[in-house]
Design an enzyme around this catalytic site. Sequence first.
Site, PDB file in Angstrom:
ATOM      1  CB  ALA A 260      -0.918   0.013   1.208  1.00 14.65           C
ATOM      2  CE  LYS A 261       5.420   4.810  -0.116  1.00 14.63           C
ATOM      3  NZ  LYS A 261       6.503   3.983   0.442  1.00 14.63           N
ATOM      4  N   GLY A 262       0.335   5.827   0.661  1.00 11.53           N
ATOM      5  CA  GLY A 262      -0.589   6.934   0.797  1.00 11.53           C
ATOM      6  C   GLY A 262       0.160   8.245   0.764  1.00 11.53           C
TER       7      GLY A 262
ATOM      8  CG  ASP B 187       7.141   7.368   1.962  1.00 10.05           C
ATOM      9  OD1 ASP B 187       7.165   6.151   1.727  1.00 10.05           O
ATOM     10  OD2 ASP B 187       7.515   8.225   1.143  1.00 10.05           O
TER      11      ASP B 187
END
Lengths: 84, 427
Positions: free
Chosen positions: B116-118, B157
């Site tokens: 996943a990433k956001g 991040d």
Amino acid sequence: MSALLEHDAPSAEPTFLVQRRFVTVGGVRRVVRLARFDAGWLASADTPEGPTLGADHSPYLAMRRALEPLGVDLVTAMGLVGTL
Amino acid sequence: MTTIDVPRATSRPKALNAIESALEQFDRAADHLHLSDESRAILRVPKREWTVNFPVTMDDGRVEVLTGYRVQHNMARGPAKGGIRFHPATDIEEVRALAMWMTWKCALVNVPFGGAKGGVTVDPRALSPRELQAVTRRFATELQGIIGPEIDIPAPDVGTNAQTMAWIMDTLSMHAGYTVPGVVTGKPVGLGGSEGRADATGMGVMFTAERALAEAGIDINGATVAVQGFGNVGEAAARLIHERGGRLVAITDIGGGVANPDGLNPAQLKAFLKETGSIAGAPGTQPIDNETLLALDVDLLVLAALEGQITSANAHQVRARVIAEGANGPVTPPADPILADLGVVTVPDILCNSGGVIVSYFEWVQNLQSFAWSADEVADRLQRVIFTAYDEVAALRESKGIDARLAAHAIAVSRVAEAQQIRGRYP
């Protein structure tokens, strides 16, 4: 004699190019076969209980499925797939 | 026909390049694996993605509407895992690509997570501490029900850190009515974070670089090393390589670079950086630029800065024996065969910089067990996991005669495809 007859007899069966490999599991050397057919790949390994079977579009995943009952890990299974 | 690649940041929008690059790497692995059309179709696209627009009251009373994203690429192997970034250039395409890379990274190191990433399209440096907290808490609220210890676990991040994760954890805990430490990783140690998390990515770079040097017949003790980037990853990698006896001959950061053939002291450079904002001009060093650093005749070149640093335009100048990709995508695909022809051993990014997600997994496990491991335990377990992954990539690379990047992606994609197939179709 009968073996010779079988060998010489014409056959309507499709012929597959079968790759044979060997893998040693728990000190026992086992034969592994990989064959291509129209819809994908079939792999099997000999065990005392009979041959295992793995079928998939991917030869790597077919090999993985055939060898999983023997406890062979994914990367070793992938490495057994020869030139395609 | 000659393929010419140019640095992504100056050629086209980086998002387009990121997703193209992610899909190119996936397709290459899928072709090698003879993956079925069905598996390709499933794995080429994200499972779920959200775009949220939310208002935040700024310090001067204005209301700004910000846009945030969360993409869950694949969850066949477990809950999704991936960072949240705050950056003015973040958009959905970039987040999609990074989510896909997280799927492969987690599968390669065999941790039971999907990818996943956001991100939020915002410049965190332009926000006051109160505004930053407000943005974080409101974005976390927008993600309620989407993230959670058994669904999707964010981590720090670009532009976010341990404090950001603490705010997210607190926000979700307030809504749940009880403390939920496992909802994020990369938290401060005092709040359920793992010992060793801060150095984890750099430590993974050091471990994999050491392994690659050994493969090339070079002992890290006494090896000459150049490091591009002196942020979280580059600084930790440089410090840990220095502790193992590596001789740091050159380091660059965003403000310039320093060199000393007799060796640099990373602790002194870190202190100078803290004081001045850059390592450039540190006492006892000579200046060096990035271009020169990338062409140095060294045993190990650590790339821990930006993507697209070694391209087909400069790859032939590389004289390092081993390249460790601490950053994501520092070597462009057309540069790979040039480096291979030169005999350069490359540790691909999804393996080299996987230390962060491995220790994130350890943090999640510790949180679920309500039990904390020591820093030594974390380092030992990290070493075991990353060495196993390294050896698997090396074994496949050798047995199939392919490059390490393809081997890494082939292992990762096959693990995810296998999980996807075994689970079958619902309904």
